[in-house]
Motif scaffolding. Structure first.
Motif, short mmCIF file in Angstrom:
data_model
loop_
_atom_site.label_atom_id
_atom_site.label_comp_id
_atom_site.label_asym_id
_atom_site.label_seq_id
_atom_site.Cartn_x
_atom_site.Cartn_y
_atom_site.Cartn_z
N TYR A 9 -5.60 34.03 19.78
CA TYR A 9 -6.80 33.43 20.38
C TYR A 9 -6.73 31.92 20.18
O TYR A 9 -6.62 31.44 19.05
CB TYR A 9 -8.03 34.02 19.69
N GLU A 11 -8.89 28.53 21.64
CA GLU A 11 -10.04 28.08 22.44
C GLU A 11 -10.26 26.58 22.27
O GLU A 11 -10.18 26.06 21.17
CB GLU A 11 -11.31 28.82 22.01
N PHE A 35 -13.02 39.51 16.80
CA PHE A 35 -12.48 38.16 16.86
C PHE A 35 -12.52 37.61 15.44
O PHE A 35 -13.57 37.62 14.79
CB PHE A 35 -13.32 37.26 17.76
N LEU A 111 -5.81 34.29 25.59
CA LEU A 111 -5.41 35.39 24.71
C LEU A 111 -4.00 35.82 25.09
O LEU A 111 -3.74 36.08 26.28
CB LEU A 111 -6.34 36.59 24.86
#
Length: 115
Positions: A9, A11, A35, A111
């Motif tokens: 992950y 971001e 997560f 992802l």
């Protein structure tokens, strides 16, 4: 296509970046996940976040709502707004999406399936 398994992950959001991993379990169209990531705003703060989510996959799109969230800053529990995750499946091994919370803080993420 089933997205069950582990994913990296990454971001970018308005104030900084988050990196970590996600574990998904999919049964039919129902998806649950966890997560686990570090949110960091350079020269300001670093937070360790664990967020449990649930949602439904529809035609390659996934909408996940947070059902539980914990956050630690310097080992101390802090308040953290739950996220909503909108995800598009790009391929068997990659998905992209966006997050937003109740204060309209938005981010975009990628992802990648861990093989």
């Amino acid at each position: 296509m089933n997205i069950s398994g582990n994913w990296t992950y990454r971001e970018d959001f308005e104030y900084g970046q988050s990196t970590g991993q996600v574990e998904f379990t999919q049964t039919g169209n129902e998806v649950s996940g966890l997560f686990s990531f570090t949110e960091e705003v350079e020269n300001n703060y670093r937070i360790e976040v664990t967020e449990t989510v649930k949602g439904t996959m529809t035609d390659g799109s996934l909408l996940l709502e947070s059902v539980a969230v914990t956050a630690l800053q310097n080992g101390v529990p802090i308040s953290y707004l739950p996220n909503t995750f909108e995800i598009q499946r790009m391929s068997e091994n990659q998905m992209v999406g966006s997050t937003f919370d109740s204060e309209a803080v938005c981010g975009v993420f990628v992802l990648d399936r861990i093989r």
